[in-house]
Scaffold this active site. Sequence first.
Site, short mmCIF file in Angstrom:
data_model
loop_
_atom_site.label_atom_id
_atom_site.label_comp_id
_atom_site.label_asym_id
_atom_site.label_seq_id
_atom_site.Cartn_x
_atom_site.Cartn_y
_atom_site.Cartn_z
N GLU A 156 -23.34 3.00 0.48
CA GLU A 156 -23.48 2.25 1.13
C GLU A 156 -22.23 0.38 0.84
O GLU A 156 -22.04 -0.03 2.00
CB GLU A 156 -24.45 1.76 0.68
CG GLU A 156 -26.22 2.01 0.62
CD GLU A 156 -27.39 1.96 0.09
OE1 GLU A 156 -28.62 1.24 1.07
OE2 GLU A 156 -27.31 1.64 -0.80
N THR B 226 -31.30 -4.28 8.85
CA THR B 226 -29.65 -4.68 7.94
C THR B 226 -29.52 -5.94 9.07
O THR B 226 -28.41 -5.85 8.69
CB THR B 226 -29.19 -3.47 7.11
OG1 THR B 226 -28.95 -3.25 8.42
CG2 THR B 226 -30.39 -3.18 6.35
N CYS C 27 1.17 -0.94 0.16
CA CYS C 27 0.20 -0.08 0.05
C CYS C 27 0.96 1.02 0.08
O CYS C 27 0.84 1.82 1.26
CB CYS C 27 -1.27 -0.16 1.22
SG CYS C 27 -2.46 0.89 1.17
N THR D 190 -26.33 1.65 10.99
CA THR D 190 -27.59 1.66 10.07
C THR D 190 -27.85 2.32 9.91
O THR D 190 -28.40 3.29 10.66
CB THR D 190 -28.23 0.28 10.22
OG1 THR D 190 -29.14 0.33 9.08
CG2 THR D 190 -29.00 0.80 11.49
N TYR D 191 -29.01 2.79 8.73
CA TYR D 191 -29.73 3.59 7.92
C TYR D 191 -30.92 3.24 7.66
O TYR D 191 -31.99 3.66 7.41
CB TYR D 191 -28.73 4.80 6.60
CG TYR D 191 -27.49 5.82 7.70
CD1 TYR D 191 -27.37 6.50 7.93
CD2 TYR D 191 -26.60 4.83 7.16
CE1 TYR D 191 -26.46 7.22 8.55
CE2 TYR D 191 -25.18 4.78 6.91
CZ TYR D 191 -25.35 6.41 7.74
OH TYR D 191 -23.81 6.18 8.44
N ASN D 192 -30.74 1.97 8.29
CA ASN D 192 -32.12 1.34 8.35
C ASN D 192 -32.77 1.33 6.12
O ASN D 192 -34.01 1.47 6.12
CB ASN D 192 -33.52 1.92 9.16
CG ASN D 192 -33.04 1.30 9.57
OD1 ASN D 192 -32.83 1.97 11.20
ND2 ASN D 192 -32.11 0.12 10.55
N THR D 193 -31.73 1.68 5.40
CA THR D 193 -32.33 1.24 3.93
C THR D 193 -31.18 0.40 3.02
O THR D 193 -29.80 0.19 4.05
CB THR D 193 -31.35 3.25 3.48
OG1 THR D 193 -30.08 3.24 3.39
CG2 THR D 193 -32.25 4.19 3.77
#
Length: 492
Positions: A463, A398, A130, A386-389
């Site tokens: 995401e 999720t 790297c 989480t953003y519940n999407t």
Amino acid sequence: MRLAAAANEAYTASLAVSELLGCKQCGGGRGQDEELGIRIPRPLGHGPSRFIPEKEILQVGSEDAQMHALFADSFAALGRLDNITLVMVFHPQYLESFLKTQHYLLQMDGPLPLHYRHYIGIMAAARHQCSYLVNLHVNDFLHVGGDSKWLNGLENAPQKLQNLGELNKLLAHRPWLITKEHIEQLLKAEEHSWSLAELVHAVVLLTHYHSLASFTFGCGISPEIHCDGGHTFRPPSVNNYCICDITNGNHSVEENQVNSAGNVSISDSFFEVEALMEKMRQLQECRDEEEASQEEMASRFEIEKRESMFVFSSDDDEVTPAREISRHFEDTSYGYKDFSRHGMHVPTFRVQDYCWEDHGYSLVNRLYPDVGQLIDEKFHIAYNLTYNTMAMHKDVDTSMLRRAIWNYIHCMFGIRYDDYDYGEINQLLDRSFKVYIKTIVCTPEKVTKRMYDSFWRQFKHSEKVHVNLLLIEARMQAELLYALRAITRYMT
């Protein structure tokens, strides 16, 4: 406040400089620069990431108050606002924890001197070739007074650091092979020996930078303009664009042409999301109806562990490290090998016998106070974030998917949770996603944009960055579990 003010002043100054470096076509002051013979570099890439379009990444100057504070803290701590920060800011809660932990590891009171910390960062990043992280820490190493001779190769560093090379190698590529004998060799090396506190600090740094190398490759992080590989002095070759268009990223026509050529059918990727949602619903119903026996759960783990050996990319070619990177580590041919190949069997690591929460956390906190707490917080944020999407869907739980990703990574390292049904992994993670996960975690230097684009095609870039946060924290915890278990066995 003074640090935030300094960051604001530096940002304002950078804007002023960019205004001065306009081109003739835009009516700027470039003519004066040419008369003075000043060579003005331009970035080779388009934004902080090679994988994520620049227009989708938060632009400095358009952030809200919370993100501005994070940018200011990052600049104050590092003396720069690097591209890793600009990509991680998709998830401010995680970024805040990450910056706090990294600042403590590198700059606050601890067992190791500052220049040792940055040199260990170089050693760890170099194992995965790297160059981005190696170059950053070469500069930091010199800034804190490190001896430039050490940078000529690991053999020029103190014997104490050379002795760490074996542990670095095993942690990065085959952590299941670490034993208490490896720990004993470091702690009983006469005048070159490590103390327990120093070793724990070194282990945390090694695992941190192995994982950060995974994030760097996994999100296609581009070098900053002032770094090697981040700039050129050659004029742009794209027709009909002035230098300002190129350097400011105003090249949407070109991007659109590239993207449209490589697009997968939107309907296909839409149905992939719907199919994943349906599998999650069905698995939840099965959970509610019946529970597999312990024998069946153990069998499913062994099947998944064995199948993970055969997950590999079609372009899984060896990557030969450049000399400026390979000189920072030994045994350059040593890399990841599946732990059951050639008849070699490694016993399953049962989390019920040794886990981070009950064992690793307390050991780190005892020998390197407060760091266990910081790492634990970072693990929890990444795991529970989480953003519940999911793509175009909202109000989605999720947790099942996040747990499958985390446990699949640990499964590849031989780590088993007795209370998890590993049959869920094959239901939730398709082959292209498994290839991406395994490459990021085991051989990140081999990640390609094609791999990044091929999984979860209907999902947002934020995401996919979220997925990378799960991957790097699960990887870091797996490495820590093997190293800390070996230290615990040595101590007892």
